[in-house]
Write a protein that holds these residues in place. Structure first.
Motif, PDB file in Angstrom:
ATOM      1  N   GLN A  86      36.354 134.619 -25.326  1.00  0.00           N
ATOM      2  CA  GLN A  86      36.082 133.947 -26.595  1.00  0.00           C
ATOM      3  C   GLN A  86      34.579 133.944 -26.846  1.00  0.00           C
ATOM      4  OE1 GLN A  86      37.886 131.335 -24.280  1.00  0.00           O
ATOM      5  NE2 GLN A  86      39.506 132.838 -24.496  1.00  0.00           N
ATOM      6  N   ALA A 106      41.336 139.269 -25.153  1.00  0.00           N
ATOM      7  CA  ALA A 106      41.463 137.999 -24.443  1.00  0.00           C
ATOM      8  C   ALA A 106      42.912 137.783 -24.033  1.00  0.00           C
ATOM      9  CB  ALA A 106      41.006 136.842 -25.336  1.00  0.00           C
ATOM     10  N   PHE A 112      42.057 130.194 -25.588  1.00  0.00           N
ATOM     11  CA  PHE A 112      41.978 131.159 -26.685  1.00  0.00           C
ATOM     12  C   PHE A 112      42.528 130.545 -27.971  1.00  0.00           C
ATOM     13  CE2 PHE A 112      43.740 134.255 -29.563  1.00  0.00           C
ATOM     14  CZ  PHE A 112      42.663 135.099 -29.758  1.00  0.00           C
ATOM     15  N   TRP A 115      39.983 128.291 -29.508  1.00  0.00           N
ATOM     16  CA  TRP A 115      38.911 129.127 -30.070  1.00  0.00           C
ATOM     17  C   TRP A 115      39.377 129.792 -31.358  1.00  0.00           C
ATOM     18  CZ3 TRP A 115      38.663 134.546 -30.631  1.00  0.00           C
ATOM     19  CH2 TRP A 115      37.401 135.070 -30.944  1.00  0.00           C
ATOM     20  N   TRP A 116      40.571 130.344 -31.358  1.00  0.00           N
ATOM     21  CA  TRP A 116      41.099 131.066 -32.515  1.00  0.00           C
ATOM     22  C   TRP A 116      41.234 130.138 -33.727  1.00  0.00           C
ATOM     23  CZ3 TRP A 116      41.250 135.709 -34.269  1.00  0.00           C
ATOM     24  CH2 TRP A 116      42.124 136.077 -35.282  1.00  0.00           C
ATOM     25  N   THR A 133      45.033 140.231 -28.146  1.00  0.00           N
ATOM     26  CA  THR A 133      45.364 139.351 -27.029  1.00  0.00           C
ATOM     27  C   THR A 133      46.469 139.965 -26.177  1.00  0.00           C
ATOM     28  OG1 THR A 133      46.944 138.105 -28.375  1.00  0.00           O
ATOM     29  CG2 THR A 133      44.706 137.223 -28.208  1.00  0.00           C
TER      30      THR A 133
END
Length: 183
Positions: A86, A106, A112, A115-116, A133
């Motif tokens: 990330q 990732a 994640f 973060w996304w 991903t």
């Protein structure tokens, strides 16, 4: 006394029917002391997914100015900038500005997802950015297959990747689906 990188060898035999790419690569991978097996294998998967004769690992964690992998033209322009995990907004901005295309790979774990959710709207404004991903459960399977010397047979077809990882101690077969989050 500073810890030194651990050296791994991976002989890849790639059959990528999606890109009509058929080649062998003998990789020497220096794993930074702070890098775990899951992250190192993610670097190898990113290499496989974008395999090219000029694609190379960089100093990665040892150097903040370079990505984890890059593909440079013969005139030293950065064609492809690959980051793992990330990356910060500054890293993404730098990668997008300095290269023709930037990719992020990732594992789709909780960090994640957080973060996304935070970054997705900003990331979608970047025209030369792709985010991919791998399922979270693959991290343990891939890490379990790590050996200092590995022979990896790879077949890619219809977006699916099959790996057979052989080493002196074990043989592991793994099927990987890479999800496109942004392209």
């Amino acid at each position: 006394m500073a810890l030194k990188a651990t050296i791994f060898k991976a002989d890849l035999s790639i059959t990528d029917m999606d890109r009509n790419y058929y080649n062998d690569h003998n990789l020497t991978i220096a794993r930074h002391p702070s890098e775990n097996d899951e992250r190192m294998m993610l670097r190898i998967i990113a290499f496989i997914a974008n395999a090219h004769e000029r694609l190379q690992f960089t100093k990665g964690l040892s150097d903040d100015d370079v990505p984890d992998l890059w593909l440079k033209s013969y005139s030293d322009d950065i064609e492809l900038w690959i980051e793992l995990g990330q990356p910060s907004d500054q890293r993404i901005k730098k990668g997008c500005n300095q290269s023709q295309h930037m990719m992020v790979y990732a594992y789709a774990d909780n960090s994640f997802d957080v973060w996304w959710k935070k970054e997705a709207n900003k990331l979608q404004t970047r025209k030369n950015l792709s985010v991919f991903t791998l399922p979270e459960h693959l991290a343990a399977s891939l890490a379990g297959a790590v050996q200092r010397s590995m022979q990896i047979q790879v077949t890619i077809q219809d977006g699916q990747m099959w790996l057979t990882i052989e080493g002196p101690e074990t043989t592991e077969s793994v099927e990987i689906s890479i999800e496109k989050r942004l392209q």
